[in-house]
Write a protein that holds these residues in place. Structure first.
Motif, PDB file in Angstrom:
ATOM      1  N   TYR A   1       0.858  -1.166   0.000  1.00  0.00           N
ATOM      2  CA  TYR A   1       0.000   0.000   0.000  1.00  0.00           C
ATOM      3  C   TYR A   1       0.895   1.216   0.000  1.00  0.00           C
ATOM      4  O   TYR A   1       1.818   1.309   0.814  1.00  0.00           O
ATOM      5  CB  TYR A   1      -0.910   0.005   1.221  1.00  0.00           C
TER       6      TYR A   1
ATOM      7  N   SER B   1      -3.348   3.693  -1.365  1.00  0.00           N
ATOM      8  CA  SER B   1      -3.788   2.982  -2.568  1.00  0.00           C
ATOM      9  C   SER B   1      -2.988   1.697  -2.733  1.00  0.00           C
ATOM     10  O   SER B   1      -1.815   1.616  -2.390  1.00  0.00           O
ATOM     11  CB  SER B   1      -3.635   3.883  -3.800  1.00  0.00           C
TER      12      SER B   1
ATOM     13  N   ARG C   1      -7.540  -6.882 -11.859  1.00  0.00           N
ATOM     14  CA  ARG C   1      -7.005  -6.178 -10.691  1.00  0.00           C
ATOM     15  C   ARG C   1      -6.565  -4.753 -11.014  1.00  0.00           C
ATOM     16  O   ARG C   1      -6.113  -4.030 -10.137  1.00  0.00           O
ATOM     17  CB  ARG C   1      -5.832  -6.981 -10.121  1.00  0.00           C
ATOM     18  N   ASN C   2      -6.714  -4.392 -12.280  1.00  0.00           N
ATOM     19  CA  ASN C   2      -6.380  -3.036 -12.690  1.00  0.00           C
ATOM     20  C   ASN C   2      -7.399  -2.082 -12.067  1.00  0.00           C
ATOM     21  O   ASN C   2      -8.605  -2.243 -12.257  1.00  0.00           O
ATOM     22  CB  ASN C   2      -6.436  -2.982 -14.215  1.00  0.00           C
ATOM     23  N   ARG C   3      -6.913  -1.057 -11.367  1.00  0.00           N
ATOM     24  CA  ARG C   3      -7.874  -0.211 -10.638  1.00  0.00           C
ATOM     25  C   ARG C   3      -8.724   0.646 -11.581  1.00  0.00           C
ATOM     26  O   ARG C   3      -9.702   1.253 -11.137  1.00  0.00           O
ATOM     27  CB  ARG C   3      -7.200   0.626  -9.556  1.00  0.00           C
ATOM     28  N   ASP C   4      -8.385   0.681 -12.852  1.00  0.00           N
ATOM     29  CA  ASP C   4      -9.235   1.406 -13.798  1.00  0.00           C
ATOM     30  C   ASP C   4     -10.315   0.508 -14.413  1.00  0.00           C
ATOM     31  O   ASP C   4     -11.157   0.974 -15.178  1.00  0.00           O
ATOM     32  CB  ASP C   4      -8.377   1.997 -14.934  1.00  0.00           C
TER      33      ASP C   4
ATOM     34  N   VAL D   1     -15.377  -3.430 -11.415  1.00  0.00           N
ATOM     35  CA  VAL D   1     -15.468  -4.582 -10.518  1.00  0.00           C
ATOM     36  C   VAL D   1     -16.428  -5.614 -11.111  1.00  0.00           C
ATOM     37  O   VAL D   1     -16.192  -6.813 -11.054  1.00  0.00           O
ATOM     38  CB  VAL D   1     -15.938  -4.146  -9.111  1.00  0.00           C
TER      39      VAL D   1
ATOM     40  N   ASN E   1     -10.180  -7.050  -7.525  1.00  0.00           N
ATOM     41  CA  ASN E   1     -10.088  -5.640  -7.882  1.00  0.00           C
ATOM     42  C   ASN E   1      -9.940  -4.780  -6.626  1.00  0.00           C
ATOM     43  O   ASN E   1     -10.625  -5.008  -5.637  1.00  0.00           O
ATOM     44  CB  ASN E   1     -11.359  -5.249  -8.654  1.00  0.00           C
ATOM     45  N   PRO E   2      -9.038  -3.790  -6.662  1.00  0.00           N
ATOM     46  CA  PRO E   2      -8.856  -2.950  -5.467  1.00  0.00           C
ATOM     47  C   PRO E   2     -10.136  -2.219  -5.037  1.00  0.00           C
ATOM     48  O   PRO E   2     -10.234  -1.779  -3.897  1.00  0.00           O
ATOM     49  CB  PRO E   2      -7.786  -1.947  -5.900  1.00  0.00           C
ATOM     50  N   HIS E   3     -11.116  -2.114  -5.930  1.00  0.00           N
ATOM     51  CA  HIS E   3     -12.364  -1.443  -5.568  1.00  0.00           C
ATOM     52  C   HIS E   3     -13.431  -2.408  -5.047  1.00  0.00           C
ATOM     53  O   HIS E   3     -14.562  -2.000  -4.804  1.00  0.00           O
ATOM     54  CB  HIS E   3     -12.924  -0.680  -6.776  1.00  0.00           C
TER      55      HIS E   3
END
Lengths: 409, 409
Positions: free
Chosen positions: A9, A14, B40-43, B46, B88-90
């Motif tokens: 992180y 993030s 897993r790309n934050r863009d 989800v 996914n980070p989100h």
């Protein structure tokens, strides 16, 4: 790539996702070469057997410290070397074997998607796949309506049966427990699976209230003995409520006479369950589904596709003809998970039919395999398995020093 | 390669193993590209959410007929498209997330080796890995001795606790069932997990005999109310036998005051269980293990590495300080599986400690991850997670229109 094996992180919170393509790529190659191809080669060994202490000394099992990707790959090589190759054609010890390409692909996809099947929102595709499989299998069983849920194995499915059956007959049991109820008795064949014993203990019913019914020389339940024992229990003021028939016993592969047992259960008003964990898959064959004659008359059934159908462990399910029984019997109505005001039809949230909360997605691997092979592919497999058992029986008969214990069909 | 999707048998009964390298290779590439990297790309999204009926119409869910590898790959693409990317980070909805490279590799290797963990002979490596993990985790808990078993989820582990505790106090319950026993009562926080409710119903104990203890404004169990309720139950001639404390409640993340609850349990001779399914992993951090102060004094604990530690679903285990309790409580001594005359030390056959028969290998993925990261890697992760929660709390406090419900530690 940093040396740090963790997803890190950054200071603003993030997530920095690191990737380890090399490790996964090399592992994939190793799995294909040494398990998928090599492990199924009939000239390879099923297992390089080592005694426990010896294997502990051979493998670097200790944890504690971080290690390199290269060392991990070496360890994976050892894991493969010393594990049993259950897909090897010479693997015969247990009630499953083989390695189907499509279900393997489905199992891998399951792991990378890593979700839980309790609400539709977190597993939309797998909820629908489980629903599709359930409808398909209910139809094969011959339950016109009904309900089902995938469980982590056949023992759990048999325990579901014990529980929903007592709830059906004594709906207050969920609230009040077994206190105040008469002794509820279960009848099963002396050749039936030991999970019924485990279930009697776990569900508070007690091993004393499990009655073993005699089996004939072929391992099938003796229906006269079943009726005698029901009458005897009644004369002792005990309450028989559940009969467990077996479709494919563990040791003999015997199919209990379901139709005749169903007559008895009907006569005395008992719940009839069929433990078809192993042999239920005969339903897929026009030639052999007659072994299950009467299955459409029973109350519930356990069926493990990870046995005769060859999907990976764990693939098992519990089926019942009673449509609205699983939810009231097992629900706890957790407010944080099963909100009733979601923006989709919440009847697709299946979690409260289960006794679990998080539930592994066991549907995709079976669904994908079924999609690949179709009904016909399964039918061909099942027919082949019965043919193979005849082939083996003939070998045994012809070979000196061997004796055939039981004739195959 | 033939069109026949099944492993076939030649006329002499020998198995002809067909391989589908193309399908698996393409699927592997797709999983890496679209889930492991892309998902897993934050863009990325989800989930591409569709309502149930809409998704049923979009996907080719029907089974019946055999289909081509190319079509299967197209379907796999859809499965990925419409599934939730839990890595996914989100992704924040549930109590797990992330996708660790090493545990993913371990999960894949588990599937291709496809074995059951009940006897050493069929799972030598995984039996030793489970043993290694159990010793490691017992040590972290602070049980000097003890026993444990991996279970398909935390709800099942909590049910194990309810069962072994009643067996410890009333060993005859396995044989006689609950009949003749006084009403056995369980106390749990009103903020505790709903699996205790499910367990009360499933084990025949009855929901009426579950007593909710008040929680304070931070979601922690009110110890005074616990003692009051124990005394009240005793005055009603009921028998409290089990207290379920929670280390990390589902909604508030509250840690019950284990030390104080242990005092009460000791005073009244009650079994103390800690449901640490979610929060138990704090034991891996020197900084946060104080939240679990008193854990070394309790009788049992549930711990799900698939939550805070990030291994794939399902990875869960039940731990108890009582060394020789799981086998007598759960055994059925199936003769066909647990022979006593094997040519290795049969104490390595762990199957009869479980209520299952076949049991999925859930150890390898966690073991491999631990081997890769070491204790230090996990400690860094856990510390990071607590830091992230503070970061989020600060964002909430500073943002108009938001209100922080509970202060984080």
């Amino acid at each position: 790539m940093s040396n740090n094996k963790s997803n890190g992180y950054s200071s603003n919170g993030s997530l920095v996702v690191e990737t380890h393509h090399h490790f996964l790529d090399e592992l994939y190659k190793m799995m294909v070469k040494d398990v998928y191809d090599g492990g199924r080669n009939r000239d390879s060994k099923v297992v390089e057997f080592k005694h426990p202490k010896e294997l502990e000394a051979l493998m670097d099992l200790g944890l504690n410290k971080e290690t390199s990707d290269d060392n991990l790959l070496k360890i994976c090589q050892d894991i493969i070397k010393y594990s049993v190759k259950t897909g090897n054609p010479h693997f015969f010890n247990q009630l499953w074997s083989g390695l189907d390409d499509y279900s393997l692909g489905g199992a891998w996809l399951t792991e990378v998607l890593n979700t839980s099947v309790y609400t539709y929102e977190v597993s939309p595709v797998f909820t629908l796949m489980e629903k599709t499989l359930i409808e398909k299998m209910l139809n094969l069983i011959g339950f016109k309506d009904g309900d089902a849920i995938f469980t982590p194995g056949g023992s759990m499915a048999n325990m579901y049966a014990l529980n929903v059956a007592r709830y059906k007959r004594f709906p207050d049991v969920k609230k009040t427990g077994l206190y105040g109820l008469p002794k509820l008795c279960v009848l099963t064949s002396e050749k039936g699976h030991y999970s019924i014993k485990k279930g009697m203990a776990f569900l508070g019913l007690g091993l004393d209230n499990l009655v073993n019914v005699k089996a004939d020389s072929k391992g099938k339940m003796d229906v006269q003995d079943l009726e005698d024992k029901i009458l005897q229990l009644q004369s002792e003021s005990k309450v028989p409520y559940f009969v467990n028939a077996t479709a494919g016993t563990t040791v003999y592969g015997a199919y209990d006479p379901l139709d005749k047992i169903a007559d008895i259960c009907q006569k005395y008003g008992l719940w009839m369950h069929v433990d078809g964990a192993w042999g239920g898959s005969a339903l897929l064959s026009k030639k052999y589904r007659g072994l299950m004659k009467g299955i459409d008359r029973v109350d519930s059934m356990t069926w493990n596709p990870h046995k005769m159908m060859g999907s990976p462990l764990q693939t098992a399910a519990f089926f019942t003809r009673h449509k609205n029984l699983l939810p009231p019997c097992h629900s706890a109505n957790a407010a944080y998970l099963f909100q009733q005001d979601k923006f989709y039809d919440v009847s697709y949230d299946t979690g409260d039919k289960s006794i679990q909360c998080g539930r592994k997605n066991d549907s995709l691997k079976l669904w994908l395999m079924w999609k690949a092979k179709g009904d016909q592919g399964f039918e061909r497999d099942i027919d082949n398995l019965f043919e193979c058992s005849r082939y083996l029986a003939n070998l045994v008969k012809e070979r000196d020093g061997f004796e055939l214990v039981i004739e195959v069909r």
